[in-house]
Write a protein that holds these residues in place. Structure first.
Motif, short mmCIF file in Angstrom:
data_model
loop_
_atom_site.label_atom_id
_atom_site.label_comp_id
_atom_site.label_asym_id
_atom_site.label_seq_id
_atom_site.Cartn_x
_atom_site.Cartn_y
_atom_site.Cartn_z
N ASP A 83 0.86 -1.18 0.00
CA ASP A 83 0.00 0.00 0.00
C ASP A 83 0.90 1.23 0.00
OD1 ASP A 83 0.98 0.34 2.55
OD2 ASP A 83 -0.97 0.30 3.57
N LEU A 84 0.31 2.43 0.12
CA LEU A 84 1.10 3.66 0.16
C LEU A 84 1.31 4.17 1.57
CD1 LEU A 84 -0.49 5.60 -2.86
CD2 LEU A 84 1.55 4.14 -2.86
N THR A 85 0.57 3.60 2.53
CA THR A 85 0.59 4.12 3.89
C THR A 85 1.88 3.80 4.63
OG1 THR A 85 -1.82 3.93 3.99
CG2 THR A 85 -0.66 4.17 6.07
N VAL A 86 2.28 2.53 4.63
CA VAL A 86 3.51 2.15 5.33
C VAL A 86 4.73 2.82 4.68
CG1 VAL A 86 5.04 0.22 5.89
CG2 VAL A 86 2.58 0.04 6.33
N PRO A 87 4.87 2.83 3.34
CA PRO A 87 5.99 3.58 2.75
C PRO A 87 5.96 5.06 3.12
CG PRO A 87 5.09 2.06 1.14
CD PRO A 87 4.15 2.03 2.31
N PHE A 88 4.75 5.63 3.26
CA PHE A 88 4.65 7.03 3.68
C PHE A 88 5.16 7.21 5.10
CE2 PHE A 88 1.70 10.38 5.53
CZ PHE A 88 2.48 11.45 5.12
N ALA A 89 4.80 6.28 5.98
CA ALA A 89 5.29 6.34 7.37
C ALA A 89 6.82 6.26 7.39
CB ALA A 89 4.68 5.19 8.18
N ARG A 90 7.37 5.35 6.58
CA ARG A 90 8.83 5.24 6.47
C ARG A 90 9.45 6.53 5.95
NH1 ARG A 90 11.57 6.11 2.23
NH2 ARG A 90 10.20 4.83 0.94
N TYR A 91 8.80 7.14 4.96
CA TYR A 91 9.28 8.39 4.36
C TYR A 91 9.32 9.50 5.41
CZ TYR A 91 9.29 12.54 1.33
OH TYR A 91 9.60 13.73 0.74
N TYR A 117 -6.46 0.18 13.16
CA TYR A 117 -5.58 1.22 12.63
C TYR A 117 -6.05 2.62 13.03
CZ TYR A 117 -3.23 3.88 8.93
OH TYR A 117 -2.48 4.78 8.23
N TYR A 118 -7.36 2.88 12.90
CA TYR A 118 -7.89 4.21 13.17
C TYR A 118 -8.12 4.44 14.66
CZ TYR A 118 -8.53 4.40 8.13
OH TYR A 118 -8.31 4.38 6.78
N THR A 119 -7.95 5.68 15.08
CA THR A 119 -8.10 6.04 16.50
C THR A 119 -9.14 7.13 16.71
OG1 THR A 119 -6.27 7.60 16.24
CG2 THR A 119 -5.73 5.40 17.06
N GLY A 120 -9.58 7.78 15.65
CA GLY A 120 -10.56 8.86 15.75
C GLY A 120 -11.62 8.73 14.68
N ARG A 151 -8.65 8.98 11.02
CA ARG A 151 -7.62 9.54 11.90
C ARG A 151 -6.82 8.42 12.56
NH1 ARG A 151 -4.87 14.13 13.44
NH2 ARG A 151 -6.73 15.32 12.80
N TYR A 152 -5.52 8.56 12.57
CA TYR A 152 -4.65 7.59 13.24
C TYR A 152 -3.67 8.38 14.11
CZ TYR A 152 -2.38 8.99 8.90
OH TYR A 152 -1.91 9.74 7.83
N ASP A 153 -3.39 7.90 15.31
CA ASP A 153 -2.56 8.66 16.25
C ASP A 153 -1.10 8.26 16.26
OD1 ASP A 153 -4.45 10.42 17.14
OD2 ASP A 153 -5.08 9.22 18.84
N ASP A 154 -0.76 7.16 15.62
CA ASP A 154 0.64 6.73 15.74
C ASP A 154 1.13 6.06 14.47
OD1 ASP A 154 3.02 6.58 17.08
OD2 ASP A 154 2.54 4.74 18.16
N ASP A 165 4.01 9.44 18.74
CA ASP A 165 3.09 10.59 18.89
C ASP A 165 3.03 11.48 17.66
OD1 ASP A 165 2.51 9.80 21.55
OD2 ASP A 165 4.36 10.75 22.23
N MET A 166 3.00 10.88 16.49
CA MET A 166 2.85 11.64 15.25
C MET A 166 1.44 11.38 14.71
SD MET A 166 4.22 13.75 13.05
CE MET A 166 5.99 13.73 13.33
N SER A 167 0.50 12.20 15.14
CA SER A 167 -0.89 12.00 14.75
C SER A 167 -1.10 12.40 13.29
CB SER A 167 -1.82 12.81 15.65
OG SER A 167 -3.17 12.57 15.33
N GLY A 168 -2.03 11.75 12.66
CA GLY A 168 -2.34 12.08 11.27
C GLY A 168 -3.76 11.69 10.91
N VAL A 169 -4.17 12.14 9.74
CA VAL A 169 -5.48 11.78 9.21
C VAL A 169 -5.34 11.72 7.69
CG1 VAL A 169 -6.25 14.19 9.19
CG2 VAL A 169 -7.95 12.36 9.15
N GLY A 170 -6.01 10.76 7.08
CA GLY A 170 -5.87 10.63 5.63
C GLY A 170 -7.09 10.01 4.99
N ILE A 171 -7.19 10.19 3.69
CA ILE A 171 -8.27 9.58 2.91
C ILE A 171 -7.69 8.98 1.63
CG2 ILE A 171 -10.06 11.12 3.79
CD1 ILE A 171 -9.89 12.62 1.07
N SER A 172 -8.49 8.12 1.01
CA SER A 172 -8.08 7.49 -0.23
C SER A 172 -9.26 7.47 -1.20
CB SER A 172 -7.62 6.06 0.05
OG SER A 172 -7.14 5.44 -1.14
N PHE A 173 -8.97 7.58 -2.49
CA PHE A 173 -9.99 7.49 -3.53
C PHE A 173 -9.87 6.14 -4.23
CE2 PHE A 173 -9.60 12.02 -2.95
CZ PHE A 173 -10.88 12.52 -3.18
N GLY A 174 -10.98 5.45 -4.43
CA GLY A 174 -10.97 4.18 -5.14
C GLY A 174 -11.08 4.37 -6.64
#
Length: 457
Positions: free
Chosen positions: A102-110, A300-303, A324-327, A336-345
């Protein structure tokens, strides 16, 4: 006899029309991302295996495509590993890299790798292909694109508000009226589980609740009983099954149901801010709807949790989602790097636009005019005109071979090129061009300036 070529299962070829339509969706989404202040990044198609493995659970790990090491990759495998026939142990020896899942884990690594170069909050978008060794079926492929946007480094709920607006802006541009953006909150689900005494069975509880629209209230209760949730808990849950009315009515009911849960009330307060703000700001084509059964990606989501449904007249699953994800970066040591994201299918949006006939005809246009090739002298005369037309933005081309006119006209017809231009000896002598409308068959002899004027319309 040579074997007929093929492509791997779960992958696709795209013809020019399909690519044009997909690019139309890509470009629409990209424009909206940029408009909302998101910056593009790209990550490699493959990552180190230890970056990806263990981040998606056992099922996800199984679906990751591993890349064999170059050279004699079996040389490092001890004989006893062969005899054990343990693929997991052998894989770690012969494969150090894998295609991204997916793009999420590579983004976290980035983010972790480039944290000293990034300005936070960091608003990024990414549109790239991902790969999953899944069983191919309708609507599910082994290679497909993801279109993600995330904000990391801020806990502000204004980001959730902006993502609702972003979804609406994209669907408005695509002409997708009647889309529904469903919203829930992980804290509300946790609060419900706490209130009915099912904290230890949160995942089982929400997985069952998420099926309410498919198996109904009795089906959900039956599944919860099978997971060990008590009758007393189900009795307390009853008001949830009949939660209806406006957003404010539903939130009022939730406040009463969750009055003894601090976590649950916090979730209601967060959702109240988002829904009230969107009601004040308004949306163009979408509607925002509370759905307390929504539980996608609960681990995965926290909010906030989002899921987008296509217009009611189309039978289609979700065409977008996020939350929303907090970590996000905690998996790589940055806490403690909170974030929120969306994806288009992308693929589902494509199918919806196709079914509703919403693709503009203009995106399928290629060349505006085909110059007929009568020979070397005539082709040179045509190419001089083509060069001038291209400078003013007119797509034009010369048929490469001086073959029968019927074949050249047939080519223009099959390519849906609206005009054919004849440049024979007569036209060269008069310094003119004969323009033929491929639909009407009408012909007219024009100067270059007249030709340019017609083709620029």
């Amino acid at each position: 006899m040579s074997k007929k070529p093929s492509i791997p299962k779960g992958t696709r070829d795209f013809n020019p029309e399909e690519v044009s339509k997909r690019n139309y969706i890509f470009n629409t989404i990209k424009e909206a991302f940029s408009l909302y202040g998101f910056q593009p990044i790209e990550t490699p198609s493959f990552e180190n295996s230890d970056t990806l493995m263990g981040k998606y659970g056992d099922e996800g790990d199984r679906l990751i495509f591993k890349i064999l090491n170059s050279g004699d990759y079996l040389a490092k495998v001890a004989d006893n590993l062969y005899s054990e026939k343990d693929s997991a142990k052998i894989t770690s020896k012969i494969s150090e890299k894998a295609l991204r899942y997916d793009l999420t884990v590579p983004f976290a690594r980035y983010v972790v790798q480039h944290q000293n170069e990034i300005t936070f909050p960091f608003k990024r978008y990414q549109i790239q292909p991902v790969w999953r060794a899944d069983r191919p079926q309708k609507g599910r492929f082994r290679e497909f694109f993801q279109c993600d946007a995330d904000v990391v480094g801020s806990k502000s709920l204004w980001q959730e508000v902006e993502f609702v607006q972003l979804y609406d802006a994209v669907f408005a541009k695509l002409g997708l009226k009647g889309t529904t953006i469903k919203i829930n909150n992980r804290k509300i689900l946790s609060g419900i589980a706490e209130t009915i005494g099912a904290e230890d069975a949160l995942i089982d509880f929400t997985v069952a609740l998420d099926k309410l629209d498919k198996i109904g209230e009795e089906g959900v209760k039956k599944e919860m009983r099978e997971k060990g949730i008590s009758e007393d808990a189900l009795q307390k849950l009853h008001p949830l099954f009949s939660l209806t009315g406006s957003a404010s009515d539903q939130l009022k009911s939730l406040k009463e149901l969750l009055s003894n849960s601090e976590t649950g009330i916090q979730g209601v307060t967060e959702m109240e801010f988002i829904t009230d703000t969107i009601e004040t700001l308004g949306l163009q084509v979408a509607s925002l709807q509370i759905d307390v059964t929504l539980a996608r990606g609960l681990n995965y989501y926290t909010g906030a949790i989002f899921e987008v449904s296509a217009p009611a007249e189309v039978s289609m699953g979700s065409i977008g989602g996020g939350g929303r994800y907090d970590d996000l970066t905690g998996i790589f040591g940055l806490k403690d790097m909170s974030g929120v994201g969306i994806s288009f299918g992308l693929d589902r949006i494509y199918l919806v636009l196709e079914e509703l006939n919403l693709f503009p005809e203009t995106i399928l246009e290629n060349s505006k005019a085909l110059f007929i090739n009568f020979g070397a002298k005539e082709a040179l005369y045509a190419m001089k005109a083509i060069a001038k037309l291209r400078k003013v933005g007119v797509n034009a081309e010369l048929y490469p071979d001086a073959t029968k006119m019927g074949k050249q006209m047939g080519y223009a017809d099959k390519r849906n090129i609206p005009f054919a231009i004849l440049t024979g000896e007569k036209e060269i002598a008069a310094e003119k061009y004969t323009l033929k409308n491929m639909k009407s068959g009408e012909q007219s002899e024009l100067t270059f300036l007249e030709l340019e004027a017609v083709l620029k319309i």
